[in-house]
Design an enzyme around this catalytic site. Structure first.
Site, PDB file in Angstrom:
ATOM      1  N   ARG A  40     -41.173 -54.713  24.036  1.00 22.64           N
ATOM      2  CA  ARG A  40     -40.194 -54.088  23.117  1.00 22.64           C
ATOM      3  C   ARG A  40     -38.826 -54.775  23.125  1.00 22.64           C
ATOM      4  NH1 ARG A  40     -42.554 -49.391  25.311  1.00 22.64           N
ATOM      5  NH2 ARG A  40     -44.105 -48.563  23.887  1.00 22.64           N
ATOM      6  N   LYS A  77     -31.597 -63.737  12.467  1.00 28.47           N
ATOM      7  CA  LYS A  77     -32.879 -63.613  11.772  1.00 28.47           C
ATOM      8  C   LYS A  77     -33.939 -64.340  12.580  1.00 28.47           C
ATOM      9  CE  LYS A  77     -31.589 -63.376   6.883  1.00 28.47           C
ATOM     10  NZ  LYS A  77     -31.673 -64.107   5.610  1.00 28.47           N
ATOM     11  N   GLU A  94     -27.420 -78.049   4.622  1.00 27.15           N
ATOM     12  CA  GLU A  94     -26.992 -76.654   4.846  1.00 27.15           C
ATOM     13  C   GLU A  94     -25.469 -76.591   5.052  1.00 27.15           C
ATOM     14  OE1 GLU A  94     -28.840 -73.954   4.575  1.00 27.15           O
ATOM     15  OE2 GLU A  94     -30.890 -74.374   5.229  1.00 27.15           O
ATOM     16  N   LYS A 139     -20.834 -69.518   8.411  1.00 29.02           N
ATOM     17  CA  LYS A 139     -22.047 -68.679   8.466  1.00 29.02           C
ATOM     18  C   LYS A 139     -21.763 -67.409   9.268  1.00 29.02           C
ATOM     19  CE  LYS A 139     -26.644 -67.782   8.855  1.00 29.02           C
ATOM     20  NZ  LYS A 139     -27.948 -68.319   9.087  1.00 29.02           N
ATOM     21  N   GLU A 191     -27.739 -58.325   5.245  1.00 28.95           N
ATOM     22  CA  GLU A 191     -27.965 -58.938   3.936  1.00 28.95           C
ATOM     23  C   GLU A 191     -28.042 -57.900   2.819  1.00 28.95           C
ATOM     24  OE1 GLU A 191     -30.480 -62.426   4.227  1.00 28.95           O
ATOM     25  OE2 GLU A 191     -31.110 -62.091   2.161  1.00 28.95           O
ATOM     26  N   ARG A 210     -23.959 -61.463   2.348  1.00 27.48           N
ATOM     27  CA  ARG A 210     -24.821 -62.453   3.012  1.00 27.48           C
ATOM     28  C   ARG A 210     -25.845 -63.061   2.060  1.00 27.48           C
ATOM     29  NH1 ARG A 210     -27.865 -61.997   8.959  1.00 27.48           N
ATOM     30  NH2 ARG A 210     -28.733 -64.102   8.849  1.00 27.48           N
ATOM     31  N   ASN A 250     -28.153 -67.388   0.396  1.00 20.94           N
ATOM     32  CA  ASN A 250     -29.456 -67.784  -0.160  1.00 20.94           C
ATOM     33  C   ASN A 250     -29.329 -68.781  -1.303  1.00 20.94           C
ATOM     34  OD1 ASN A 250     -31.025 -66.201   1.564  1.00 20.94           O
ATOM     35  ND2 ASN A 250     -30.581 -64.379   0.342  1.00 20.94           N
ATOM     36  N   HIS A 261     -31.842 -71.508  -1.908  1.00 20.66           N
ATOM     37  CA  HIS A 261     -33.044 -71.155  -1.150  1.00 20.66           C
ATOM     38  C   HIS A 261     -34.140 -70.497  -1.981  1.00 20.66           C
ATOM     39  CE1 HIS A 261     -30.559 -72.159   2.235  1.00 20.66           C
ATOM     40  NE2 HIS A 261     -31.533 -71.916   3.089  1.00 20.66           N
ATOM     41  N   HIS A 287     -37.033 -72.548  -1.162  1.00 17.91           N
ATOM     42  CA  HIS A 287     -38.198 -72.025  -0.431  1.00 17.91           C
ATOM     43  C   HIS A 287     -39.485 -72.257  -1.206  1.00 17.91           C
ATOM     44  CE1 HIS A 287     -36.155 -69.071   2.615  1.00 17.91           C
ATOM     45  NE2 HIS A 287     -36.283 -70.286   3.099  1.00 17.91           N
ATOM     46  N   HIS A 342     -37.134 -78.222   5.525  1.00 17.11           N
ATOM     47  CA  HIS A 342     -36.404 -77.063   4.989  1.00 17.11           C
ATOM     48  C   HIS A 342     -35.084 -77.490   4.323  1.00 17.11           C
ATOM     49  CE1 HIS A 342     -34.805 -73.009   4.674  1.00 17.11           C
ATOM     50  NE2 HIS A 342     -33.682 -73.454   5.213  1.00 17.11           N
TER      51      HIS A 342
HETATM   52  N1  LIG Z   1     -33.087 -67.922  11.177  1.00 17.56           N
HETATM   53  C1  LIG Z   1     -32.343 -68.449  10.248  1.00 17.56           C
HETATM   54  O1  LIG Z   1     -31.321 -67.882   9.849  1.00 17.56           O
HETATM   55  C2  LIG Z   1     -32.698 -69.792   9.696  1.00 17.56           C
HETATM   56  C3  LIG Z   1     -31.774 -70.485   8.914  1.00 17.56           C
HETATM   57  C4  LIG Z   1     -32.118 -71.754   8.460  1.00 17.56           C
HETATM   58  C5  LIG Z   1     -33.351 -72.288   8.769  1.00 17.56           C
HETATM   59  N2  LIG Z   1     -34.234 -71.579   9.518  1.00 17.56           N
HETATM   60  C6  LIG Z   1     -35.546 -72.128   9.862  1.00 17.56           C
HETATM   61  O2  LIG Z   1     -35.357 -73.296  10.659  1.00 17.56           O
HETATM   62  C7  LIG Z   1     -36.502 -74.131  10.511  1.00 17.56           C
HETATM   63  C8  LIG Z   1     -36.066 -75.565  10.343  1.00 17.56           C
HETATM   64  O3  LIG Z   1     -35.334 -75.956  11.460  1.00 17.56           O
HETATM   65  P1  LIG Z   1     -35.223 -77.490  11.912  1.00 17.56           P
HETATM   66  O4  LIG Z   1     -34.888 -78.306  10.733  1.00 17.56           O
HETATM   67  O5  LIG Z   1     -34.368 -77.515  13.088  1.00 17.56           O
HETATM   68  O6  LIG Z   1     -36.742 -77.859  12.226  1.00 17.56           O
HETATM   69  P2  LIG Z   1     -37.562 -78.116  13.580  1.00 17.56           P
HETATM   70  O7  LIG Z   1     -37.330 -77.046  14.562  1.00 17.56           O
HETATM   71  O8  LIG Z   1     -38.949 -78.364  13.138  1.00 17.56           O
HETATM   72  O9  LIG Z   1     -36.942 -79.455  14.171  1.00 17.56           O
HETATM   73  C9  LIG Z   1     -37.036 -80.640  13.441  1.00 17.56           C
HETATM   74  C10 LIG Z   1     -37.685 -81.779  14.251  1.00 17.56           C
HETATM   75  O10 LIG Z   1     -36.728 -82.274  15.174  1.00 17.56           O
HETATM   76  C11 LIG Z   1     -37.314 -82.325  16.474  1.00 17.56           C
HETATM   77  N3  LIG Z   1     -36.201 -82.210  17.403  1.00 17.56           N
HETATM   78  C12 LIG Z   1     -35.540 -81.084  17.754  1.00 17.56           C
HETATM   79  N4  LIG Z   1     -34.447 -81.402  18.476  1.00 17.56           N
HETATM   80  C13 LIG Z   1     -34.452 -82.748  18.619  1.00 17.56           C
HETATM   81  C14 LIG Z   1     -33.578 -83.668  19.249  1.00 17.56           C
HETATM   82  N5  LIG Z   1     -32.444 -83.261  19.821  1.00 17.56           N
HETATM   83  N6  LIG Z   1     -33.885 -84.982  19.216  1.00 17.56           N
HETATM   84  C15 LIG Z   1     -35.009 -85.401  18.566  1.00 17.56           C
HETATM   85  N7  LIG Z   1     -35.851 -84.589  17.925  1.00 17.56           N
HETATM   86  C16 LIG Z   1     -35.571 -83.272  17.946  1.00 17.56           C
HETATM   87  C17 LIG Z   1     -38.330 -81.222  16.463  1.00 17.56           C
HETATM   88  O11 LIG Z   1     -39.318 -81.410  17.441  1.00 17.56           O
HETATM   89  C18 LIG Z   1     -38.893 -81.360  15.060  1.00 17.56           C
HETATM   90  O12 LIG Z   1     -39.830 -82.408  15.016  1.00 17.56           O
HETATM   91  C19 LIG Z   1     -37.282 -73.601   9.328  1.00 17.56           C
HETATM   92  O13 LIG Z   1     -38.417 -72.935   9.800  1.00 17.56           O
HETATM   93  C20 LIG Z   1     -36.325 -72.622   8.683  1.00 17.56           C
HETATM   94  O14 LIG Z   1     -36.995 -71.577   8.009  1.00 17.56           O
HETATM   95  C21 LIG Z   1     -33.913 -70.354   9.992  1.00 17.56           C
HETATM   96 ZN   LIG Z   2     -31.705 -72.673   5.036  1.00 14.08          ZN
END
Ligand SMILES: NC(=O)c1ccc[n+]([C@@H]2O[C@H](COP(=O)([O-])OP(=O)(O)OC[C@H]3O[C@@H](n4cnc5c(N)ncnc54)[C@H](O)[C@@H]3O)[C@@H](O)[C@H]2O)c1
Ligand SMILES: [Zn+2]
Length: 353
Positions: free
Chosen positions: A112, A134, A176, A214, A224, A228, A232, A235, A239, A255
């Site tokens: 939980r 999120k 972003e 942010k 949201e 907030r 989007n 997005h 998306h 992304h």
């Molecule tokens: N929760 C939220 O508010 C929110 C906001 C924006 C995006 N997201 C989510 O985030 C995700 C995308 O995140 P991302 O772009 O970080 O992707 P990711 O986590 O897949 O990382 C991108 C790549 O970089 C590699 N990597 C990570 N750190 C590294 C480093 N320091 N050196 C070398 N390689 C490294 C990872 O292994 C991966 O291959 C999506 O799923 C998206 O939906 C969430």
């Molecule tokens: Zn985003």
């Protein structure tokens, strides 16, 4: 109910001082969630700084969006059960947005809810995914369908981690940051869009201001309900493009890349609806031309539209967007399919340049 989704602290630090900012001694078990890249490049940095207890338990998930699933959550829960995780344990998510989203959800549901810490290691996660509470996984190729709002104890940002990040991922995070500028700080946008180079060194000074935009928006409207929703922007179509490319393509859009294309497409719509100047869209197009690649054809539109319609922000027929409207951001703007198709056609032209 916790009425904030922001962490107790967001800390920006460097590799040497990581240990000073992570207090884990109160927990009976410390689980560290990573993917193979954050394990390879970032875990040694934490170990060198003495930031993690020797008794910690590592959990490694394969990298990539395709692993942001309930199956990965189960893998995490299994490791926590086998290693006697309790309500007094914590999880440290060390990785990009995938690891932060996944780790946040797994920790929020285990027994939980246990404490979790986010140490984002990609630019996108540092300026965006780690701040805002999120958590989510994807379900049946649809983005972020299963998740909850849950605040980490701390978010620790170390820009030094970006030194090993592949260029494509730098650009995705940069997109972003540009969005934050377009939404609420024109100077931030101008500085970023005119940067000579999108490199770790050049970007590092702007990480803190970008995540502050942010954080301020989230603080104002944690769940949201109004403001907030502006985040989007880019997005809704973004998306749709991301989910479509992940379900059909080997070299899927990241992304942030999908968001960059989504911003361009949604600005085409905003220009039509609000008679905005075309300047920002043209600046984005100049920046991303030839950098973001995706083979997009008119035959793909049906698939993309289906994903857009299923996005969690939309109901069956009505697609709602947040769009820049001159000096403001208009939220919940209902956009018809004909306009989305027009914007996608514009993208086909842009991507074939
Ligand atoms: N929760 C939220 O508010 C929110 C906001 C924006 C995006 N997201 C989510 O985030 C995700 C995308 O995140 P991302 O772009 O970080 O992707 P990711 O986590 O897949 O990382 C991108 C790549 O970089 C590699 N990597 C990570 N750190 C590294 C480093 N320091 N050196 C070398 N390689 C490294 C990872 O292994 C991966 O291959 C999506 O799923 C998206 O939906 C969430
Ligand atoms: Zn985003």
């Amino acid at each position: 109910m916790n009425h904030t989704v922001l962490p107790e602290e967001i800390i920006i630090t460097d590799s040497k001082n990581l240990a000073d900012n992570l207090s884990l001694s109160i927990y009976d078990r410390v689980f560290v969630l990573m993917d193979e890249n954050s394990e390879r490049y970032c875990l040694p940095v934490l170990d060198n700084a003495g930031a993690l207890p020797a008794s910690r338990i590592d959990i490694c998930i394969s990298e990539g969006e395709a692993n942001k699933t309930l199956a990965s959550c189960e893998k995490i829960w299994e490791a926590m059960m086998v290693n006697h995780g309790s309500r007094n344990s914590c999880l440290v998510a060390l990785g990009g947005g995938v690891i932060c989203d996944l780790g946040g959800l797994a920790a929020s549901l285990f027994k939980r809810g246990i404490d979790f810490f986010l140490i984002p290691t990609t630019l996108l996660a540092q300026v965006d995914a780690s701040v805002g509470g999120k958590t989510a996984v994807n379900f049946h190729h649809y983005k972020n369908q299963i998740g909850c709002f849950s605040a980490p104890k701390e978010v620790i940002i170390n820009p030094d981690f970006l030194a090993t990040l592949p260029k494509r991922h730098m650009i995705a995070g940069y997109a972003e940051m540009l969005k934050h500028g377009i939404l609420s700080d024109q100077q931030h946008f101008e500085t970023l869009i005119t940067l000579q180079e999108i490199s770790a060194d050049k970007i590092a000074p702007f990480i803190w201001p970008s995540l502050q935009i942010k954080a301020a928006t989230v603080q104002e409207d944690p769940f949201e309900e109004h403001l907030r929703k502006a985040l989007n922007f880019g997005h809704t179509i973004g998306h749709g493009l991301e989910s479509w490319s992940n379900s059909t393509k080997e070299n899927a859009l990241l992304h942030g890349e999908a968001v960059a294309l989504g911003m361009i497409a949604e600005l085409v719509i905003a220009e039509e609806l609000f008679e905005n100047s075309t300047l920002v869209r043209e600046q984005l197009e100049n920046r991303f031309e030839g950098i973001i690649r995706c083979s997009l054809r008119e035959e793909d539109f049906d698939g993309i539209l289906q994903f857009i319609a299923h996005d969690k922000k939309n109901t069956a027929e009505k697609v709602k967007m947040a769009l820049p409207a001159n000096e403001n951001i208009a939220i919940n703007v209902e956009v018809g399919q004909d306009m989305i198709i027009k914007a996608l056609k514009h993208l086909v032209g842009f991507l074939s340049k």
